[in-house]
Design an enzyme around this catalytic site. Structure first.
Site, mmCIF file in Angstrom:
data_model
loop_
_atom_site.group_PDB
_atom_site.id
_atom_site.type_symbol
_atom_site.label_atom_id
_atom_site.label_comp_id
_atom_site.label_asym_id
_atom_site.label_seq_id
_atom_site.Cartn_x
_atom_site.Cartn_y
_atom_site.Cartn_z
ATOM 1 N NE ARG A 33 -8.351 3.385 -19.254
ATOM 2 C CZ ARG A 33 -8.468 4.372 -20.135
ATOM 3 N NH1 ARG A 33 -7.757 5.617 -20.237
ATOM 4 N NH2 ARG A 33 -8.726 3.574 -21.448
ATOM 5 C CE1 TYR B 273 12.474 1.267 -2.826
ATOM 6 C CE2 TYR B 273 11.854 1.975 -4.869
ATOM 7 C CZ TYR B 273 12.281 0.431 -4.265
ATOM 8 O OH TYR B 273 11.066 -0.709 -4.460
ATOM 9 C CG ASP C 96 8.924 7.268 -1.917
ATOM 10 O OD1 ASP C 96 8.397 7.094 -0.628
ATOM 11 O OD2 ASP C 96 9.860 6.760 -2.265
ATOM 12 C CE LYS D 214 7.661 -1.067 -0.170
ATOM 13 N NZ LYS D 214 8.733 -0.775 -1.040
HETATM 14 C C1 LIG Z 1 8.720 -0.153 -1.855
HETATM 15 C C2 LIG Z 1 9.556 1.074 -2.286
HETATM 16 C C3 LIG Z 1 8.714 2.049 -3.334
HETATM 17 C C4 LIG Z 1 8.167 1.347 -4.730
HETATM 18 O O1 LIG Z 1 6.541 0.702 -4.005
HETATM 19 P P1 LIG Z 1 6.486 -0.993 -5.304
HETATM 20 O O2 LIG Z 1 4.968 -1.159 -5.021
HETATM 21 O O3 LIG Z 1 7.330 -1.674 -4.753
HETATM 22 O O4 LIG Z 1 6.359 -0.309 -6.578
HETATM 23 C C5 LIG Z 1 9.219 3.385 -2.882
HETATM 24 N N1 LIG Z 1 9.290 4.206 -2.382
HETATM 25 C C6 LIG Z 1 9.918 3.682 -0.900
HETATM 26 C C7 LIG Z 1 10.189 4.781 -0.383
HETATM 27 C C8 LIG Z 1 9.216 2.488 -1.085
HETATM 28 O O5 LIG Z 1 9.837 1.464 0.940
#
Ligand SMILES: *Cc1c(COP(=O)(O)O)cnc(C)c1O
Length: 390
Positions: free
Chosen positions: A55, A108, A180, A205
């Protein structure tokens, strides 16, 4: 060392790679020790570089977290099973019952849901602020404000924040800043360099980049790393090593992919801007995008994402347009090699403190790695379909 070179070398430490180019794929729950001494020795570095229990990570995990920390100029990096887990854990690490968090209004959607749901349920006060507020955020800081959450550019609407100004005010008031940073990836903007405490990426992404992995990372400076690490561990986060491996593979070609996504997106956004049925384009690098001056000041590049406001539409026209695409598939997420499109009739339901006055339907495009002329032809035929319904 320049970014492109860093991307090739980051995390490729002999202890993780052995004689190979890439880190070993070490799948493990149990790590076994022959002696008590070895076990005690491993315990000392079990959170970042030495295998102790599955973990806490294996060589594959450590190769990734070390690579991201290096790219973000961070003290440490934690890896999660998705970007949303990275966001929620970072917030939970720094917020307690009775605290107050300031969230950017263009955040988001799932982050907003978590703030209004879980954080509120735990007795944490949540309020939203205008993405363009800059240093004026000082007037919103309360005695119990513990965290300012940023996201720049904003989801869908692309407002760019004055991140250094907000980080400076936050520091003066002993408030932790969490951003973020998914849009930028670790190469186009370095939030920790301008005073932000924690930088998060949905590695789902561009980092992984092939639409086949869910993964998240959060990196912190020296002051915030112990807290982020402690509570992320307590919450039980651990990502699959196969997914960490995919992120490391994605990292090696990140710069090349980002340049192509960006070039194609700028080309198509400029072309769309000139089309009759287009009201305006929201691209953070274009001068009419709110906060674009901060984009030019702080970012070293863009990506494949932008939004288009369409003239005088209705739901039927928007749906027919989306149905007509050949290359732009409808799908959530972005950052893979393929082009995507999503449509919405309004943004006003996603805002609390800022007005969204535009009544135009909005089309959010992710420009993939297809030939840009094929994509242009697809957009042209889709606009013609849209026109038929007006
Ligand atoms: C897709 C996304 C997330 C979340 O990511 P996941 O891997 O799908 O949980 C968070 N912030 C932004 C800006 C995103 O585009």
């Amino acid at each position: 060392m320049k970014d492109k070179t860093k991307l090739i070398n980051a995390g490729r430490v002999k202890r993780y790679t052995g004689a190979a180019v890439n880190p070993r794929l070490v799948r493990a729950s149990t790590i076994v020790f022959d002696t008590v001494e070895q076990m005690n020795e491993a315990a000392k570095q079990c959170n970042n570089s030495v295998e102790y229990y599955g973990r806490r990570g294996t060589a594959t995990t450590f190769a990734l977290t070390q690579a991201i920390a290096e790219l973000e100029n961070a003290e440490g990096c934690y890896v999660y099973s998705c970007g949303t887990a990275a966001i929620t854990s970072s917030l939970l690490a720094f917020l307690s019952h009775g605290d107050h968090v300031l969230m950017v209004d263009s955040v988001y959607e799932p982050t907003r849901e978590f703030a209004d749901g879980t954080l509120t349920r735990l007795g944490i006060e949540v309020s939203y602020y205008d993405p363009l507020i800059g240093a004026r955020i000082e007037s919103l800081i309360r005695a119990n404000t513990k965290v300012i959450f940023l996201e720049s550019p904003g989801s869908w609407t692309m407002e760019v924040q004055d991140v250094p100004a907000i980080a400076k005010v936050a520091k003066q008031h002993d408030v932790v800043t969490i951003i973020d940073n998914t849009y930028a990836t670790p190469i186009n903007f370095r939030p920790l360099d301008v005073g932000v405490d924690v930088s998060i990426h949905s590695a789902t992404k561009y980092l992984c980049g092939h639409s086949d992995v869910m993964l998240g990372v959060a990196s912190a400076n020296a002051a915030s790393w112990p807290t982020l690490q402690k509570y992320s561990y307590q919450l039980g986060h651990c990502a699959a090593v196969d997914d960490c491996y995919s992120a490391l593979r994605g990292l090696r070609t990140l710069s090349l992919r980002m340049s192509q996504h960006n070039d194609s997106a700028v080309y198509l956004a400029s072309w769309l801007q000139k089309q009759n049925l287009v009201h305006s384009v929201r691209h953070p690098g274009f001068d009419d995008c709110p906060g674009s001056e901060y984009f030019h000041r702080d970012f070293s590049g863009g990506n494949g994402l932008f939004s288009v406001l369409l003239k005088s539409g209705n739901q039927q026209a928007l749906d027919a347009m989306l149905n007509s695409f050949e290359h732009f598939k409808m799908g959530f997420s972005w950052g893979g090699f393929e082009s995507l499109a999503l449509g919405s009739m309004t943004m006003s339901n996603r805002r609390t403190v800022t007005d969204w006055q535009d009544t135009e339907p909005i089309l959010r495009l992710h420009i993939g790695l297809e030939d840009v002329e094929d994509l242009k032809a697809d957009l042209a035929q889709a606009l013609a379909v849209y026109a038929n319904y007006l």
